[in-house]
Design a protein around this motif. Sequence first.
Motif, PDB file in Angstrom:
ATOM      1  N   UNK A  17       0.827  -1.207   0.000  1.00  0.00           N
ATOM      2  CA  UNK A  17       0.000   0.000   0.000  1.00  0.00           C
ATOM      3  C   UNK A  17       0.859   1.254   0.000  1.00  0.00           C
ATOM      4  N   UNK A  18       2.125   1.125   0.358  1.00  0.00           N
ATOM      5  CA  UNK A  18       3.040   2.253   0.290  1.00  0.00           C
ATOM      6  C   UNK A  18       3.219   2.759  -1.128  1.00  0.00           C
ATOM      7  N   UNK A  19       2.854   1.946  -2.120  1.00  0.00           N
ATOM      8  CA  UNK A  19       2.937   2.347  -3.529  1.00  0.00           C
ATOM      9  C   UNK A  19       1.717   3.139  -3.978  1.00  0.00           C
ATOM     10  N   UNK A  20       0.691   3.219  -3.143  1.00  0.00           N
ATOM     11  CA  UNK A  20      -0.504   3.991  -3.487  1.00  0.00           C
ATOM     12  C   UNK A  20      -0.181   5.461  -3.286  1.00  0.00           C
ATOM     13  N   UNK A  21      -0.203   6.201  -4.376  1.00  0.00           N
ATOM     14  CA  UNK A  21       0.168   7.615  -4.355  1.00  0.00           C
ATOM     15  C   UNK A  21      -1.076   8.490  -4.232  1.00  0.00           C
ATOM     16  N   UNK A  22      -0.892   9.699  -3.793  1.00  0.00           N
ATOM     17  CA  UNK A  22      -1.980  10.669  -3.693  1.00  0.00           C
ATOM     18  C   UNK A  22      -2.669  10.831  -5.047  1.00  0.00           C
ATOM     19  N   UNK A  23      -1.905  10.853  -6.106  1.00  0.00           N
ATOM     20  CA  UNK A  23      -2.479  11.023  -7.445  1.00  0.00           C
ATOM     21  C   UNK A  23      -3.369   9.838  -7.816  1.00  0.00           C
ATOM     22  N   UNK A  24      -3.000   8.624  -7.390  1.00  0.00           N
ATOM     23  CA  UNK A  24      -3.845   7.457  -7.660  1.00  0.00           C
ATOM     24  C   UNK A  24      -5.205   7.628  -6.993  1.00  0.00           C
ATOM     25  N   UNK A  25      -5.190   8.061  -5.757  1.00  0.00           N
ATOM     26  CA  UNK A  25      -6.433   8.238  -5.006  1.00  0.00           C
ATOM     27  C   UNK A  25      -7.293   9.339  -5.623  1.00  0.00           C
ATOM     28  N   UNK A  26      -6.661  10.448  -5.972  1.00  0.00           N
ATOM     29  CA  UNK A  26      -7.411  11.549  -6.578  1.00  0.00           C
ATOM     30  C   UNK A  26      -7.981  11.161  -7.940  1.00  0.00           C
ATOM     31  N   UNK A  27      -7.200  10.414  -8.708  1.00  0.00           N
ATOM     32  CA  UNK A  27      -7.679   9.999 -10.027  1.00  0.00           C
ATOM     33  C   UNK A  27      -8.910   9.111  -9.914  1.00  0.00           C
ATOM     34  N   UNK A  28      -8.982   8.278  -8.884  1.00  0.00           N
ATOM     35  CA  UNK A  28     -10.169   7.442  -8.679  1.00  0.00           C
ATOM     36  C   UNK A  28     -11.422   8.313  -8.579  1.00  0.00           C
ATOM     37  N   UNK A  29     -11.335   9.368  -7.790  1.00  0.00           N
ATOM     38  CA  UNK A  29     -12.481  10.261  -7.636  1.00  0.00           C
ATOM     39  C   UNK A  29     -12.748  11.033  -8.919  1.00  0.00           C
ATOM     40  N   UNK A  56      -1.400   5.306   4.992  1.00  0.00           N
ATOM     41  CA  UNK A  56      -2.335   5.921   5.939  1.00  0.00           C
ATOM     42  C   UNK A  56      -2.197   7.440   5.914  1.00  0.00           C
ATOM     43  N   UNK A  57      -0.968   7.948   5.867  1.00  0.00           N
ATOM     44  CA  UNK A  57      -0.745   9.398   5.793  1.00  0.00           C
ATOM     45  C   UNK A  57      -1.372   9.973   4.527  1.00  0.00           C
ATOM     46  N   UNK A  58      -1.228   9.262   3.420  1.00  0.00           N
ATOM     47  CA  UNK A  58      -1.793   9.739   2.154  1.00  0.00           C
ATOM     48  C   UNK A  58      -3.317   9.718   2.189  1.00  0.00           C
ATOM     49  N   UNK A  59      -3.878   8.689   2.778  1.00  0.00           N
ATOM     50  CA  UNK A  59      -5.337   8.597   2.899  1.00  0.00           C
ATOM     51  C   UNK A  59      -5.848   9.743   3.769  1.00  0.00           C
ATOM     52  N   UNK A  60      -5.164  10.026   4.869  1.00  0.00           N
ATOM     53  CA  UNK A  60      -5.569  11.135   5.738  1.00  0.00           C
ATOM     54  C   UNK A  60      -5.461  12.469   5.002  1.00  0.00           C
ATOM     55  N   UNK A  61      -4.432  12.614   4.177  1.00  0.00           N
ATOM     56  CA  UNK A  61      -4.260  13.846   3.395  1.00  0.00           C
ATOM     57  C   UNK A  61      -5.429  14.015   2.418  1.00  0.00           C
ATOM     58  N   UNK A  62      -5.789  12.946   1.728  1.00  0.00           N
ATOM     59  CA  UNK A  62      -6.902  13.010   0.772  1.00  0.00           C
ATOM     60  C   UNK A  62      -8.202  13.296   1.511  1.00  0.00           C
ATOM     61  N   UNK A  63      -8.361  12.728   2.692  1.00  0.00           N
ATOM     62  CA  UNK A  63      -9.546  12.985   3.525  1.00  0.00           C
ATOM     63  C   UNK A  63      -9.684  14.484   3.757  1.00  0.00           C
ATOM     64  N   UNK A  64      -8.594  15.116   4.184  1.00  0.00           N
ATOM     65  CA  UNK A  64      -8.595  16.559   4.444  1.00  0.00           C
ATOM     66  C   UNK A  64      -8.832  17.359   3.160  1.00  0.00           C
ATOM     67  N   UNK A  65      -8.210  16.935   2.085  1.00  0.00           N
ATOM     68  CA  UNK A  65      -8.348  17.625   0.810  1.00  0.00           C
ATOM     69  C   UNK A  65      -9.797  17.582   0.323  1.00  0.00           C
ATOM     70  N   UNK A  66     -10.425  16.440   0.415  1.00  0.00           N
ATOM     71  CA  UNK A  66     -11.823  16.320   0.009  1.00  0.00           C
ATOM     72  C   UNK A  66     -12.714  17.231   0.846  1.00  0.00           C
ATOM     73  N   UNK A  67     -12.454  17.267   2.152  1.00  0.00           N
ATOM     74  CA  UNK A  67     -13.227  18.139   3.039  1.00  0.00           C
ATOM     75  C   UNK A  67     -13.076  19.602   2.620  1.00  0.00           C
ATOM     76  N   UNK A  68     -11.859  19.987   2.262  1.00  0.00           N
ATOM     77  CA  UNK A  68     -11.603  21.377   1.853  1.00  0.00           C
ATOM     78  C   UNK A  68     -12.401  21.778   0.629  1.00  0.00           C
TER      79      UNK A  68
END
Length: 119
Positions: A17-29, A56-68
């Motif tokens: 899961x360390x290979x899951x990048x912020x961009x991967x998560x954002x692209x899903x959305x 986990x840090x990246x997921x938390x970052x995306x969580x905050x970004x989505x809220x923003x």
Amino acid sequence: MRLTYPTNIKIVRVPCTGKVDVMHLLRCFQEGADGVYCVGCMEGNCHYNQGNLRCRERVEYIHELLEEIGIEGDRVRMYNLSSGEGPTFAKYAQEMTDHIMSLGPNPLKAKPRKAAASA
């Protein structure tokens, strides 16, 4: 043992899961996913040292970004499981699906464009 989990879940396998990048998560959305969750090794037992902690840090970052930007941050989550916890994986899959269904569709989903009328 056959496990049953919702058919609308798309599994993307990565070596860690360390290979899951912020961009991967954002692209899903961006591509219309209503929710995303990552399932990694138990904390402290990562085969690649600290990959699950980075995820986990990246997921938390995306969580905050989505809220923003006004989208429920709870559309992204992180779970930790060992490889022998298949039934728990199925339970988490159902839990996440139910949660996302209660939130409704991704507000970023592109609305169908009307065909341009020719004169």
